[in-house]
Design a protein around this motif. Structure first.
Motif, PDB file in Angstrom:
ATOM      1  N   GLU A  27       1.202  -1.367   0.152  1.00 52.11           N
ATOM      2  CA  GLU A  27       0.328   0.393  -0.031  1.00 52.11           C
ATOM      3  C   GLU A  27       1.053   1.220  -0.182  1.00 52.11           C
ATOM      4  O   GLU A  27       0.034   2.054  -0.906  1.00 52.11           O
ATOM      5  CB  GLU A  27      -1.182  -0.408   1.087  1.00 52.11           C
ATOM      6  CG  GLU A  27      -1.990   1.756   0.951  1.00 52.11           C
ATOM      7  CD  GLU A  27      -2.671   1.304   2.001  1.00 52.11           C
ATOM      8  OE1 GLU A  27      -3.415   2.767   2.503  1.00 52.11           O
ATOM      9  OE2 GLU A  27      -3.572   0.270   2.304  1.00 52.11           O
ATOM     10  N   PRO A  28       1.231   1.146   1.138  1.00 52.97           N
ATOM     11  CA  PRO A  28       2.823   2.847   0.848  1.00 52.97           C
ATOM     12  C   PRO A  28       3.593   2.998  -0.525  1.00 52.97           C
ATOM     13  O   PRO A  28       3.764   4.432  -0.565  1.00 52.97           O
ATOM     14  CB  PRO A  28       3.689   2.644   2.036  1.00 52.97           C
ATOM     15  CG  PRO A  28       3.375   1.724   2.866  1.00 52.97           C
ATOM     16  CD  PRO A  28       1.878   1.119   1.859  1.00 52.97           C
ATOM     17  N   GLN A  30       2.007   1.574  -3.364  1.00 56.78           N
ATOM     18  CA  GLN A  30       1.505   2.356  -4.473  1.00 56.78           C
ATOM     19  C   GLN A  30       0.751   3.839  -4.490  1.00 56.78           C
ATOM     20  O   GLN A  30       0.524   4.603  -4.850  1.00 56.78           O
ATOM     21  CB  GLN A  30       0.191   1.427  -4.131  1.00 56.78           C
ATOM     22  CG  GLN A  30       0.630  -0.174  -4.750  1.00 56.78           C
ATOM     23  CD  GLN A  30      -1.365  -0.430  -4.913  1.00 56.78           C
ATOM     24  OE1 GLN A  30      -1.827  -0.186  -3.762  1.00 56.78           O
ATOM     25  NE2 GLN A  30      -0.901  -2.080  -5.481  1.00 56.78           N
ATOM     26  N   HIS A  31       1.824   4.138  -3.120  1.00 54.98           N
ATOM     27  CA  HIS A  31       0.909   5.893  -2.664  1.00 54.98           C
ATOM     28  C   HIS A  31       2.092   7.019  -2.961  1.00 54.98           C
ATOM     29  O   HIS A  31       2.272   7.372  -3.184  1.00 54.98           O
ATOM     30  CB  HIS A  31       0.079   6.038  -1.587  1.00 54.98           C
ATOM     31  CG  HIS A  31      -0.689   5.695  -1.971  1.00 54.98           C
ATOM     32  ND1 HIS A  31      -2.453   5.835  -2.553  1.00 54.98           N
ATOM     33  CD2 HIS A  31      -1.209   4.652  -0.472  1.00 54.98           C
ATOM     34  CE1 HIS A  31      -3.019   4.816  -1.887  1.00 54.98           C
ATOM     35  NE2 HIS A  31      -2.770   4.239  -0.715  1.00 54.98           N
ATOM     36  N   MET A  32       3.164   6.562  -3.954  1.00 51.08           N
ATOM     37  CA  MET A  32       4.264   7.077  -3.628  1.00 51.08           C
ATOM     38  C   MET A  32       4.299   7.793  -4.896  1.00 51.08           C
ATOM     39  O   MET A  32       3.242   7.348  -5.911  1.00 51.08           O
ATOM     40  CB  MET A  32       5.415   6.018  -3.886  1.00 51.08           C
ATOM     41  CG  MET A  32       6.591   6.128  -2.359  1.00 51.08           C
ATOM     42  SD  MET A  32       7.586   4.647  -3.045  1.00 51.08           S
ATOM     43  CE  MET A  32       8.599   6.040  -3.456  1.00 51.08           C
ATOM     44  N   VAL A  33       4.725   8.853  -5.344  1.00 50.07           N
ATOM     45  CA  VAL A  33       4.663   9.756  -6.629  1.00 50.07           C
ATOM     46  C   VAL A  33       5.756   9.133  -7.312  1.00 50.07           C
ATOM     47  O   VAL A  33       6.356   8.382  -7.987  1.00 50.07           O
ATOM     48  CB  VAL A  33       4.903  10.836  -5.958  1.00 50.07           C
ATOM     49  CG1 VAL A  33       5.095  12.051  -7.591  1.00 50.07           C
ATOM     50  CG2 VAL A  33       4.483  12.040  -5.028  1.00 50.07           C
ATOM     51  N   CYS A  35       4.443   6.244  -9.004  1.00 48.16           N
ATOM     52  CA  CYS A  35       4.173   4.330  -8.993  1.00 48.16           C
ATOM     53  C   CYS A  35       2.608   4.099 -10.462  1.00 48.16           C
ATOM     54  O   CYS A  35       2.102   4.850  -9.907  1.00 48.16           O
ATOM     55  CB  CYS A  35       4.051   4.441  -7.591  1.00 48.16           C
ATOM     56  SG  CYS A  35       3.664   2.510  -7.245  1.00 48.16           S
ATOM     57  N   TRP A  56       6.885   2.235 -12.847  1.00 50.25           N
ATOM     58  CA  TRP A  56       6.911   3.539 -12.592  1.00 50.25           C
ATOM     59  C   TRP A  56       6.992   4.890 -13.672  1.00 50.25           C
ATOM     60  O   TRP A  56       7.323   4.061 -15.167  1.00 50.25           O
ATOM     61  CB  TRP A  56       8.316   4.075 -11.555  1.00 50.25           C
ATOM     62  CG  TRP A  56       8.319   2.893 -11.016  1.00 50.25           C
ATOM     63  CD1 TRP A  56       8.926   1.503 -10.699  1.00 50.25           C
ATOM     64  CD2 TRP A  56       7.865   3.118  -9.309  1.00 50.25           C
ATOM     65  NE1 TRP A  56       8.656   0.620 -10.010  1.00 50.25           N
ATOM     66  CE2 TRP A  56       8.283   1.601  -8.398  1.00 50.25           C
ATOM     67  CE3 TRP A  56       7.739   3.971  -8.997  1.00 50.25           C
ATOM     68  CZ2 TRP A  56       7.422   1.776  -7.310  1.00 50.25           C
ATOM     69  CZ3 TRP A  56       6.961   3.932  -7.251  1.00 50.25           C
ATOM     70  CH2 TRP A  56       7.131   3.073  -6.549  1.00 50.25           C
TER      71      TRP A  56
END
Length: 89
Positions: A27-28, A30-33, A35, A56
């Motif tokens: 989950e973390p 998937q929320h990265m700028v 991704c 990416w």
């Protein structure tokens, strides 16, 4: 678009614990700028191995994934608890 696959193999008898540890990334990440998608799955036919797959927007976004504190924490934890047998990128 840039993709990557990393295969992580567990120490004998520790695959479930390694999988639980790796799944905390899903989950973390998937929320990265940058991704476009990230998944943690078991390698078909090899119950000791797990696959991290990411897509990416750019090389820079992929680099940010590799230096992300959460990724470092998860691998540090896996090493401290003797869960990792090998990592192949």
């Amino acid at each position: 678009m840039v993709t990557h696959t990393t295969v992580v193999r567990a120490v004998r008898g520790r695959s479930e614990q390694l999988g639980q540890c790796l799944h905390t990334l899903q989950e973390p990440m998937q929320h990265m700028v940058g991704c476009l998608g990230f998944a943690v799955t078991r390698v078909p036919g090899d119950p000791a191995s797990w696959q991290l797959q990411g897509c990416w927007q750019s090389d820079a976004a992929l680099h940010e994934f590799f230096v992300a504190p959460r990724l470092q924490q998860v691998f540090d934890q896996a090493i401290r608890h003797c869960l990792l047998a090998s990592v192949e990128c």
